[in-house]
Design a protein around this motif. Structure first.
Motif, PDB file in Angstrom:
ATOM      1  N   TRP A  21     -14.137 -44.234   1.032  1.00 37.94           N
ATOM      2  CA  TRP A  21     -13.378 -45.157   0.556  1.00 37.94           C
ATOM      3  C   TRP A  21     -12.486 -44.580  -0.921  1.00 37.94           C
ATOM      4  CZ3 TRP A  21     -18.147 -48.557   1.132  1.00 37.94           C
ATOM      5  CH2 TRP A  21     -18.185 -49.137   2.252  1.00 37.94           C
ATOM      6  N   LEU A  25      -8.552 -45.022  -1.177  1.00 36.33           N
ATOM      7  CA  LEU A  25      -8.043 -45.674  -2.324  1.00 36.33           C
ATOM      8  C   LEU A  25      -6.981 -44.756  -2.958  1.00 36.33           C
ATOM      9  CD1 LEU A  25     -11.265 -47.348  -3.667  1.00 36.33           C
ATOM     10  CD2 LEU A  25      -9.098 -48.775  -2.920  1.00 36.33           C
ATOM     11  N   ASN A  29      -3.042 -45.713  -3.387  1.00 33.87           N
ATOM     12  CA  ASN A  29      -2.685 -46.048  -4.701  1.00 33.87           C
ATOM     13  C   ASN A  29      -2.661 -44.469  -5.524  1.00 33.87           C
ATOM     14  OD1 ASN A  29      -2.237 -46.541  -7.482  1.00 33.87           O
ATOM     15  ND2 ASN A  29      -3.522 -48.313  -7.709  1.00 33.87           N
ATOM     16  N   TYR A  32      -4.261 -43.794  -8.950  1.00 39.22           N
ATOM     17  CA  TYR A  32      -5.876 -43.398  -8.865  1.00 39.22           C
ATOM     18  C   TYR A  32      -5.884 -41.825  -8.735  1.00 39.22           C
ATOM     19  CZ  TYR A  32      -7.077 -48.290  -7.683  1.00 39.22           C
ATOM     20  OH  TYR A  32      -7.305 -49.371  -7.930  1.00 39.22           O
ATOM     21  N   LYS A  74     -15.554 -50.978  -0.547  1.00 41.82           N
ATOM     22  CA  LYS A  74     -14.324 -50.471  -1.053  1.00 41.82           C
ATOM     23  C   LYS A  74     -13.677 -51.283  -2.227  1.00 41.82           C
ATOM     24  CE  LYS A  74      -9.885 -49.525   0.754  1.00 41.82           C
ATOM     25  NZ  LYS A  74      -8.773 -49.555   1.942  1.00 41.82           N
ATOM     26  N   GLU A  75     -14.116 -52.680  -2.467  1.00 41.58           N
ATOM     27  CA  GLU A  75     -13.514 -53.309  -3.305  1.00 41.58           C
ATOM     28  C   GLU A  75     -14.264 -52.965  -4.791  1.00 41.58           C
ATOM     29  OE1 GLU A  75     -14.380 -54.558  -0.254  1.00 41.58           O
ATOM     30  OE2 GLU A  75     -12.398 -54.937   0.244  1.00 41.58           O
ATOM     31  N   LYS A  78     -12.762 -49.840  -6.015  1.00 41.82           N
ATOM     32  CA  LYS A  78     -11.705 -50.304  -6.511  1.00 41.82           C
ATOM     33  C   LYS A  78     -11.611 -50.775  -7.847  1.00 41.82           C
ATOM     34  CE  LYS A  78      -7.209 -52.701  -5.893  1.00 41.82           C
ATOM     35  NZ  LYS A  78      -7.270 -53.077  -7.200  1.00 41.82           N
ATOM     36  N   ASP A  82     -10.061 -49.336 -11.222  1.00 35.15           N
ATOM     37  CA  ASP A  82      -9.249 -50.100 -12.206  1.00 35.15           C
ATOM     38  C   ASP A  82      -9.767 -49.987 -13.522  1.00 35.15           C
ATOM     39  OD1 ASP A  82      -7.445 -50.648 -10.173  1.00 35.15           O
ATOM     40  OD2 ASP A  82      -8.559 -52.679  -9.621  1.00 35.15           O
TER      41      ASP A  82
END
Length: 91
Positions: A21, A25, A29, A32, A74-75, A78, A82
């Motif tokens: 993941w 990610l 993005n 990142y 994955k969230e 993330k 973030d």
């Protein structure tokens, strides 16, 4: 220290999923990719890993603060990314 620490075990399926993941990610993005990530295999770097307060892997620390511990999605990863990006921006 501005490095995201990723504690894992080689045989841990949750850690393997987390590593996949992370790659996804970063591909999704490019911001990142600015995050410096150090992967620590707790069996190889046992003394270093023992100096951090966690029980489950994968575990993520940034500037001494635990951002996540245990089975990840994955969230959740993330959110870790973030939080790190937000910290970098707000310096």
């Amino acid at each position: 220290m501005d490095t995201l620490l990723f504690f894992r075990l080689a045989h841990c399926p949750y850690c393997v999923a987390a590593a996949n993941w992370i790659k996804e990610l970063i591909n999704e993005n490019p911001q990142y990719a600015k995050i410096e990530i150090k992967t620590i295999d707790e069996q190889i770097e046992k003394e270093f890993a023992d100096s951090y307060n966690y029980y489950y892997v994968p575990a993520f620390f940034y500037n001494g603060k635990k951002l996540h511990e245990g089975a990840a999605t994955k969230e959740k990863i993330k959110k870790v990314f973030d939080d790190v990006i937000s910290s970098l921006i707000n310096r």
